[in-house]
Design a protein around this motif. Structure first.
Motif, PDB file in Angstrom:
ATOM      1  N   GLY A  53     -14.701  25.797   5.810  1.00 59.81           N
ATOM      2  CA  GLY A  53     -14.446  24.801   4.780  1.00 59.81           C
ATOM      3  C   GLY A  53     -14.524  25.322   3.361  1.00 59.81           C
ATOM      4  O   GLY A  53     -14.663  24.529   2.425  1.00 59.81           O
ATOM      5  N   ILE A  54     -14.413  26.637   3.157  1.00 55.90           N
ATOM      6  CA  ILE A  54     -14.588  27.225   1.834  1.00 55.90           C
ATOM      7  C   ILE A  54     -13.259  27.749   1.281  1.00 55.90           C
ATOM      8  O   ILE A  54     -12.574  28.538   1.933  1.00 55.90           O
ATOM      9  CB  ILE A  54     -15.603  28.382   1.867  1.00 55.90           C
ATOM     10  CG1 ILE A  54     -16.999  27.858   2.233  1.00 55.90           C
ATOM     11  CG2 ILE A  54     -15.653  29.111   0.532  1.00 55.90           C
ATOM     12  CD1 ILE A  54     -18.044  28.951   2.381  1.00 55.90           C
ATOM     13  N   THR A  55     -12.916  27.295   0.081  1.00 51.15           N
ATOM     14  CA  THR A  55     -11.853  27.917  -0.712  1.00 51.15           C
ATOM     15  C   THR A  55     -12.555  28.913  -1.619  1.00 51.15           C
ATOM     16  O   THR A  55     -13.207  28.528  -2.589  1.00 51.15           O
ATOM     17  CB  THR A  55     -11.092  26.859  -1.527  1.00 51.15           C
ATOM     18  OG1 THR A  55     -10.472  25.933  -0.631  1.00 51.15           O
ATOM     19  CG2 THR A  55     -10.023  27.513  -2.389  1.00 51.15           C
ATOM     20  N   ASN A  62     -13.979  24.352  -4.649  1.00 45.96           N
ATOM     21  CA  ASN A  62     -14.040  25.327  -3.562  1.00 45.96           C
ATOM     22  C   ASN A  62     -14.329  24.738  -2.189  1.00 45.96           C
ATOM     23  O   ASN A  62     -14.801  25.445  -1.305  1.00 45.96           O
ATOM     24  CB  ASN A  62     -15.101  26.387  -3.889  1.00 45.96           C
ATOM     25  CG  ASN A  62     -16.462  25.775  -4.190  1.00 45.96           C
ATOM     26  OD1 ASN A  62     -16.759  24.663  -3.774  1.00 45.96           O
ATOM     27  ND2 ASN A  62     -17.294  26.506  -4.911  1.00 45.96           N
ATOM     28  N   ARG A  63     -13.998  23.450  -1.971  1.00 45.89           N
ATOM     29  CA  ARG A  63     -14.261  22.815  -0.677  1.00 45.89           C
ATOM     30  C   ARG A  63     -12.977  22.286  -0.065  1.00 45.89           C
ATOM     31  O   ARG A  63     -12.241  21.508  -0.676  1.00 45.89           O
ATOM     32  CB  ARG A  63     -15.271  21.676  -0.840  1.00 45.89           C
ATOM     33  CG  ARG A  63     -16.667  22.172  -1.146  1.00 45.89           C
ATOM     34  CD  ARG A  63     -17.238  22.973   0.015  1.00 45.89           C
ATOM     35  NE  ARG A  63     -18.349  23.827  -0.400  1.00 45.89           N
ATOM     36  CZ  ARG A  63     -18.987  24.648   0.405  1.00 45.89           C
ATOM     37  NH1 ARG A  63     -18.607  24.771   1.667  1.00 45.89           N
ATOM     38  NH2 ARG A  63     -19.982  25.391  -0.047  1.00 45.89           N
ATOM     39  N   HIS A  64     -12.691  22.723   1.156  1.00 46.52           N
ATOM     40  CA  HIS A  64     -11.485  22.335   1.894  1.00 46.52           C
ATOM     41  C   HIS A  64     -11.713  21.043   2.672  1.00 46.52           C
ATOM     42  O   HIS A  64     -12.760  20.842   3.286  1.00 46.52           O
ATOM     43  CB  HIS A  64     -11.107  23.474   2.850  1.00 46.52           C
ATOM     44  CG  HIS A  64     -10.209  23.061   3.977  1.00 46.52           C
ATOM     45  ND1 HIS A  64      -8.940  22.578   3.771  1.00 46.52           N
ATOM     46  CD2 HIS A  64     -10.416  23.051   5.334  1.00 46.52           C
ATOM     47  CE1 HIS A  64      -8.399  22.309   4.949  1.00 46.52           C
ATOM     48  NE2 HIS A  64      -9.272  22.582   5.900  1.00 46.52           N
ATOM     49  N   SER A  66     -12.323  17.911   1.978  1.00 46.65           N
ATOM     50  CA  SER A  66     -13.519  17.125   1.697  1.00 46.65           C
ATOM     51  C   SER A  66     -13.370  16.421   0.354  1.00 46.65           C
ATOM     52  O   SER A  66     -12.917  17.014  -0.621  1.00 46.65           O
ATOM     53  CB  SER A  66     -14.759  18.024   1.665  1.00 46.65           C
ATOM     54  OG  SER A  66     -15.912  17.294   1.293  1.00 46.65           O
ATOM     55  N   THR A  68     -14.970  15.485  -2.855  1.00 51.49           N
ATOM     56  CA  THR A  68     -16.088  16.154  -3.528  1.00 51.49           C
ATOM     57  C   THR A  68     -16.319  15.559  -4.906  1.00 51.49           C
ATOM     58  O   THR A  68     -15.396  15.481  -5.722  1.00 51.49           O
ATOM     59  CB  THR A  68     -15.813  17.661  -3.675  1.00 51.49           C
ATOM     60  OG1 THR A  68     -15.560  18.235  -2.382  1.00 51.49           O
ATOM     61  CG2 THR A  68     -17.009  18.364  -4.302  1.00 51.49           C
ATOM     62  N   HIS A  93     -21.540  18.853  -7.667  1.00 55.41           N
ATOM     63  CA  HIS A  93     -21.216  20.119  -7.016  1.00 55.41           C
ATOM     64  C   HIS A  93     -21.092  21.270  -8.019  1.00 55.41           C
ATOM     65  O   HIS A  93     -21.474  22.401  -7.741  1.00 55.41           O
ATOM     66  CB  HIS A  93     -19.902  19.951  -6.248  1.00 55.41           C
ATOM     67  CG  HIS A  93     -19.461  21.148  -5.470  1.00 55.41           C
ATOM     68  ND1 HIS A  93     -20.084  21.557  -4.317  1.00 55.41           N
ATOM     69  CD2 HIS A  93     -18.455  22.034  -5.677  1.00 55.41           C
ATOM     70  CE1 HIS A  93     -19.480  22.639  -3.843  1.00 55.41           C
ATOM     71  NE2 HIS A  93     -18.495  22.947  -4.649  1.00 55.41           N
TER      72      HIS A  93
END
Length: 389
Positions: A53-55, A62-64, A66, A68, A93
């Motif tokens: 789940g990290i870009t 930087n969250r795929h 989701s 945020t 975040h």
């Protein structure tokens, strides 16, 4: 600090503003307080569909896959005669990345330690100032400042895209120290400063950093030239105590009242125990007001770094784990009100080696079993929104 704490700050801020607006009622001159704040949130889809789940290497977005809450910032500016102050708190975040490089210092039985997660995380800006009546007025400020390096800002509303460029993510976000500004003319301003260092509320060494900036502001044209220098490696680093030099310049022009073009360049180097390490980076951006209230924006950037190497070994990277990083970004920015923006952004990142994630990612994300990068590129679609006052 939590949302209840931010709510209490808002009550105090509004009370102070009301008191300042009616000094005659209380008989006290409390000055003038102007509250300010913003909210930022986004949903992002990474076309590589990384299992963790990290870009990666994107800083604040930087969250795929989701929803945020990126940042909630609240504070204000106070003025009373020649005195001034600014404070801006933050929660969400974004603060996790904002203080990612902040040094952590140990304490002792009679002295507390310093840790970004517990001590500084919720503070974005905090400084006080005084305008000395010399010539056109010399303003001296001390505290925690947003970095003057570069053209982009922390608040999404001040940029043409929801994500920041590689230059913004790689270069410092903030500094702590003292700065003095003097208007040389109605358009030129000189600012001199001394800081603890790069991204340092507390310093990781005993040396201080210095900077000098000449800025220009006129209708339709603005720019700045800045020098920043200092020892930025931590105590006991294999590279020794090299003095790092940075030269940063940017210019922005508005043409035909609808089209804005901006160019940002940055170079720097240090001569350390292994030789000369350095970097060069540039970003070009354009923004067009297509039809009210729709803006179209495009940006391209590239950031190249060289590590010193000799028979003694190789210096650790200053910015990236690979020799170069680059990105291309296109954004549709809709602003139906003066205090609201909704952005749809398409971005492609590329690098000299595997620094991103895609598909099934090996590792557990712990210090003993970290995630293993497995892609040289990544593409994302981000829907972001921000509101401010």
């Amino acid at each position: 600090m939590n949302l209840r704490g931010l709510g209490a700050l808002a009550v105090v801020a509004l009370a102070a503003s009301d008191a300042a607006a009616e000094p005659a009622r209380s008989g006290l001159d409390l000055g003038h307080f102007t509250p300010t704040g913003y909210v930022e949130g986004f949903f992002q889809y990474n076309l590589g569909e990384p299992s963790n789940g990290i870009t990666h290497h994107r800083g604040f977005d930087n969250r795929h896959a989701s929803f945020t809450l990126a940042n909630v910032a609240l504070g204000g500016d106070w003025e009373r005669g020649a005195a001034s102050a600014r404070i801006l708190l933050q929660i969400g975040h974004t603060p996790n990345t904002y203080y990612l490089a902040e040094p952590s210092l140990p304490g002792a039985p009679g002295t507390s330690g310093s840790n970004a997660d517990t001590t500084w995380k919720y503070l974005q800006e905090a400084h006080v100032g005084y305008r000395i009546p010399i010539g056109r007025g010399l303003t001296v400020k001390a505290g925690l400042f947003l970095s003057p390096i570069g053209i982009e800002g922390m608040a999404v509303k001040d940029n043409g895209h929801f994500s920041r460029s590689n230059l913004f993510f790689g270069l410092p976000f903030y500094h702590t120290g003292v700065r003095a500004s003097y208007p040389l003319s109605p358009r030129f301003k000189l600012t001199l400063a001394a800081y603890n260092g790069w991204n340092s509320v507390v310093d990781n060494n005993t040396d201080k950093s210095v900077s000098a900036q000449l800025s220009y502001e006129a209708d339709g044209l603005s720019g700045a030239l800045l020098y920043f220098g200092g020892v930025e490696r931590g105590e006991g680093a294999p590279e020794g105590r090299p003095f790092r030099h940075l030269v940063d310049a940017w210019a922005r022009a508005t043409l035909f009242e609808r089209f804005t073009l901006a160019l940002h360049g940055d170079v720097g180097f240090e001569v350390n125990a292994f030789g000369r390490s350095g970097w060069a980076a540039t970003a070009l951006s354009a923004r067009l007001r297509a039809v009210e209230p729709v803006y179209l924006a495009a940006r391209g950037d590239v950031f190249r770094e060289w590590r010193a190497k000799s028979a003694r070994g190789e210096a650790s990277a200053i910015f990236w784990p690979v020799p170069w990083m680059a990105s291309a970004t296109f954004t549709v920015d809709v602003r139906p009100r003066d205090d609201l923006a909704v952005m749809l952004e398409l971005r492609h990142d590329a690098a000299a080696g595997d620094v991103f994630f895609r598909g099934a990612v090996r590792g557990a994300g712990t210090s003993d079993d970290p995630f293993v990068p497995n892609a040289r590129a990544q593409t994302t679609v981000t829907l972001g929104a921000t509101a401010w006052f």
